[in-house]
Design a protein around this motif. Structure first.
Motif, mmCIF file in Angstrom:
data_model
loop_
_atom_site.group_PDB
_atom_site.id
_atom_site.type_symbol
_atom_site.label_atom_id
_atom_site.label_comp_id
_atom_site.label_asym_id
_atom_site.label_seq_id
_atom_site.Cartn_x
_atom_site.Cartn_y
_atom_site.Cartn_z
ATOM 1 N N LEU A 93 50.114 35.217 38.400
ATOM 2 C CA LEU A 93 49.301 36.391 38.098
ATOM 3 C C LEU A 93 49.164 37.293 39.321
ATOM 4 O O LEU A 93 49.173 38.526 39.206
ATOM 5 N N ALA A 94 49.049 36.700 40.502
ATOM 6 C CA ALA A 94 48.977 37.498 41.727
ATOM 7 C C ALA A 94 50.256 38.301 41.915
ATOM 8 O O ALA A 94 50.215 39.481 42.301
ATOM 9 N N SER A 99 50.707 45.111 42.488
ATOM 10 C CA SER A 99 51.076 46.525 42.482
ATOM 11 C C SER A 99 50.036 47.399 41.787
ATOM 12 O O SER A 99 50.071 48.633 41.911
ATOM 13 N N SER A 100 49.095 46.781 41.069
ATOM 14 C CA SER A 100 48.086 47.546 40.330
ATOM 15 C C SER A 100 46.747 47.634 41.046
ATOM 16 O O SER A 100 45.821 48.280 40.554
ATOM 17 N N LEU A 101 46.630 46.988 42.193
ATOM 18 C CA LEU A 101 45.378 47.025 42.949
ATOM 19 C C LEU A 101 45.410 48.188 43.929
ATOM 20 O O LEU A 101 46.267 48.235 44.820
ATOM 21 N N ALA A 141 46.739 41.755 35.899
ATOM 22 C CA ALA A 141 47.841 41.103 35.189
ATOM 23 C C ALA A 141 47.373 40.055 34.195
ATOM 24 O O ALA A 141 48.183 39.493 33.460
ATOM 25 N N ALA A 142 46.071 39.795 34.157
ATOM 26 C CA ALA A 142 45.562 38.684 33.343
ATOM 27 C C ALA A 142 45.300 39.129 31.904
ATOM 28 O O ALA A 142 44.540 40.072 31.670
ATOM 29 N N SER A 143 45.921 38.448 30.957
ATOM 30 C CA SER A 143 45.647 38.701 29.551
ATOM 31 C C SER A 143 44.335 38.021 29.173
ATOM 32 O O SER A 143 43.747 37.267 29.959
ATOM 33 N N ILE A 149 41.889 30.660 29.921
ATOM 34 C CA ILE A 149 42.394 29.431 30.528
ATOM 35 C C ILE A 149 41.861 29.285 31.950
ATOM 36 O O ILE A 149 41.463 28.190 32.377
ATOM 37 N N LEU A 150 41.846 30.394 32.686
ATOM 38 C CA LEU A 150 41.337 30.345 34.057
ATOM 39 C C LEU A 150 39.874 29.915 34.088
ATOM 40 O O LEU A 150 39.479 29.088 34.918
ATOM 41 N N ARG A 151 39.085 30.483 33.194
ATOM 42 C CA ARG A 151 37.665 30.127 33.181
ATOM 43 C C ARG A 151 37.473 28.659 32.820
ATOM 44 O O ARG A 151 36.577 27.996 33.350
ATOM 45 N N LEU A 152 38.309 28.140 31.946
ATOM 46 C CA LEU A 152 38.262 26.715 31.625
ATOM 47 C C LEU A 152 38.594 25.880 32.854
ATOM 48 O O LEU A 152 37.913 24.897 33.172
#
Length: 229
Positions: A93-94, A99-101, A141-143, A149-152
């Motif tokens: 994801l990084a 490029s979007s930050l 980039a995170a859907s 899933i990350l929060r889990l």
């Protein structure tokens, strides 16, 4: 423990017990007697019983038939499994997020990193800000499913991180290390290089895994910290 208010009693009991387990106030392996907890929280035993079922489903409580409930032990294999999956997902994801930050957001995150290292702030004080910092780095980039899933995963690792890094809080150099480690991440993202951002986040996670491991289980079974290459 804090007394429970009248509203949403069952939910509040779950949240209060979860808070105490994640923070380590209720220690791994500690018994969870229904009546005692109900008296401490000022509620009947029924919402406590229901809360233990919820927390068992989250892996925070062990409640085998015919035996008393206990706080789930810290599990070495579980801990490393969580980080294995995190290191598969977050650096990717990084790579796609960097490029979007924009500069304004990176400047903001650099200041957040400075706040994470303030000497008077413990791991418990900074945990929510720390999680928000990491989410902001990869958010572009995170859907929706990535975030779920990350929060889990973050919830699963929270107890290990809070307990492990709290043991490091008394060391003044640890606060400087936290600041520098997170500001280094921001500087690597500033380069706008997807590979550099992915590598930096992977190294950051590897080092956190190593430090928490050593704080929880000791250096005899320890790991080496990683380095940016």
């Amino acid at each position: 423990m804090r007394p429970i208010e009248a509203r949403s009693v069952s939910t509040q009991v779950v949240e209060e017990l979860r808070r105490n387990i994640l923070s380590g106030a209720l220690e791994p392996g500690e018994g969870l007697a229904l009546r005692k907890i109900a008296d401490q929280l000022g509620v009947s035993f029924i919402p406590v019983r229901d809360a233990l079922k919820v927390l068992e489903s989250e892996g925070l409580v062990v409640n085998p038939p015919g035996r008393g409930a206990t706080v789930a032990p810290l599990d070495l294999d579980e801990f490393h499994s969580i980080y294995r999956v995190r290191r598969m997902l977050e650096p990717d994801l990084a790579r796609r997020s960097v490029s979007s930050l924009n500069k304004r957001e990176l400047d903001r995150l650099h200041q957040v990193a400075a706040e994470l290292g303030r000497a008077e702030r413990s791991m418990d004080d900074i945990y929510d800000d720390h999680r928000a910092f990491h989410l902001a780095l990869i958010a572009p980039a995170a859907s929706v499913w990535d975030t779920r899933i990350l929060r889990l995963l973050w919830r699963a690792s929270e107890r290990y991180i809070r307990i492990g890094f709290r043991r490091l809080d008394p060391d003044p150099q640890e606060h400087d290390r936290r600041r520098e480690a997170h500001q280094l991440l921001v500087e690597e993202f500033r380069k706008g290089d997807p590979a550099a951002a992915a590598s930096a986040l992977d190294v950051h996670l590897a080092n956190n895994e190593c430090m928490a491991h050593n704080a929880l289980w000791g250096p005899r079974t320890g790991m080496r910290t990683a380095e940016l290459r």
